[in-house]
Write an enzyme that holds these catalytic residues in place. Structure first.
Site, short mmCIF file in Angstrom:
data_model
loop_
_atom_site.label_atom_id
_atom_site.label_comp_id
_atom_site.label_asym_id
_atom_site.label_seq_id
_atom_site.Cartn_x
_atom_site.Cartn_y
_atom_site.Cartn_z
N GLU A 110 0.83 -1.21 0.00
CA GLU A 110 0.00 0.00 0.00
C GLU A 110 0.86 1.26 0.00
O GLU A 110 0.54 2.24 -0.67
CB GLU A 110 -0.93 -0.01 1.22
CG GLU A 110 -2.01 -1.08 1.11
CD GLU A 110 -2.78 -1.26 2.41
OE1 GLU A 110 -3.95 -1.65 2.33
OE2 GLU A 110 -2.21 -1.04 3.50
N GLU A 130 -2.99 -9.97 3.99
CA GLU A 130 -3.81 -9.79 5.19
C GLU A 130 -4.86 -10.89 5.37
O GLU A 130 -5.18 -11.29 6.50
CB GLU A 130 -4.50 -8.42 5.16
CG GLU A 130 -3.58 -7.23 5.37
CD GLU A 130 -3.00 -6.70 4.08
OE1 GLU A 130 -2.45 -5.59 4.09
OE2 GLU A 130 -3.08 -7.40 3.04
#
Length: 256
Positions: A110, A130
């Site tokens: 990210e 994740e």
């Protein structure tokens, strides 16, 4: 600041280095605070014109947030409202280059996607892992992946959590270039020097325009772009650019 984040300025180019290689540059709350501070310094500066974000060591750009630190938040709401390093990178006003060496996983991916330009070393890997731990990304993972590599490829990464190679990332459009590991930062500096030589207000406005174009219908995006063009055209730098062109010399842009 903290020793785990280095912030260096060389002329018009700033470099933010995540400096925790023994932990794959996983970000702690203290590191997040330091990144926020570095971003604020870049935004406040009239001389910094381009920012490079990278990681120390050959193994990792950033492996995301330090998982062991996540249990220190007393409530999910406190976790939700923590100072976030991905948000900080996205708030940079100056053009930004991610120089990805090794793993860019989770928040590291990210962070890279919140930069304007991404280049990577041959050993780079990218992942949204994740889901393997029971949650999803929260720093723009879905939005940036869907825009850069398409919905199906984004779903593949987010729903499996499995990594892709630098070659795959290049073919999907996630990065712009692949370099030899020893050449990565030099190449990032080469690109940064070119950007820093351009009119800084125009470069910063181009960044705003590209980001705004993500969510606008075509006609509105063109209308907005024309307004931004007009604002740039009215600057002293634009007048200097026109004068330099007529006089056949290099322009002297002053961010005015």
């Amino acid at each position: 600041m903290t020793e785990d984040v280095r912030f260096e300025v060389d002329g018009a180019i700033a470099v933010i280095t995540l400096n925790r290689p023994q932990k794959l540059n996983a970000v702690t709350p203290e590191m997040a605070d330091a990144i926020v501070a570095a971003v604020e310094e870049c935004n406040d500066s009239d001389t910094i014109r381009c920012v490079i974000v990278t990681g120390a060591g050959p193994k990792a750009f950033c492996a995301g947030s330090d998982i062991k630190e996540l249990d220190t938040y007393e409530t999910p709401w406190e976790f939700r409202n923590r100072p976030d390093y991905c948000d900080a990178i996205r708030r940079l006003l100056k053009p930004t280059i991610a120089a990805v060496n090794g793993y860019a996983f989770g928040g590291g991916l990210e962070t890279a996607m919140n930069c304007d330009i991404r280049i990577a070393s041959e050993n780079a890997q990218f992942a949204a892992p994740e889901i393997k731990l029971g949650w999803i990304g929260g720093g723009g993972m879905a939005a940036f992946l869907a825009h850069s590599i398409g919905p199906s490829n984004a779903a593949l990464m987010i729903m499996t959590g499995d990594p892709i190679s630098a070659g795959q990332a290049l073919s999907w459009g996630l990065i712009s270039e692949i370099t030899a590991p020893g050449r990565l930062l030099d190449r990032a500096r080469e690109i940064a020097k070119v950007i820093a030589s351009r009119a800084p207000i125009a470069a910063e406005t181009a960044k705003i325009n590209l980001r705004a174009a993500y969510g606008m219908p075509l006609e509105k995006a063109i209308e907005y772009e024309r307004d931004l063009q007009t604002i740039c055209f009215a600057t002293a730098d634009a007048a200097e650019g026109r004068a330099a062109f007529k006089e056949k010399r290099q322009p002297n842009f002053r961010r005015k």
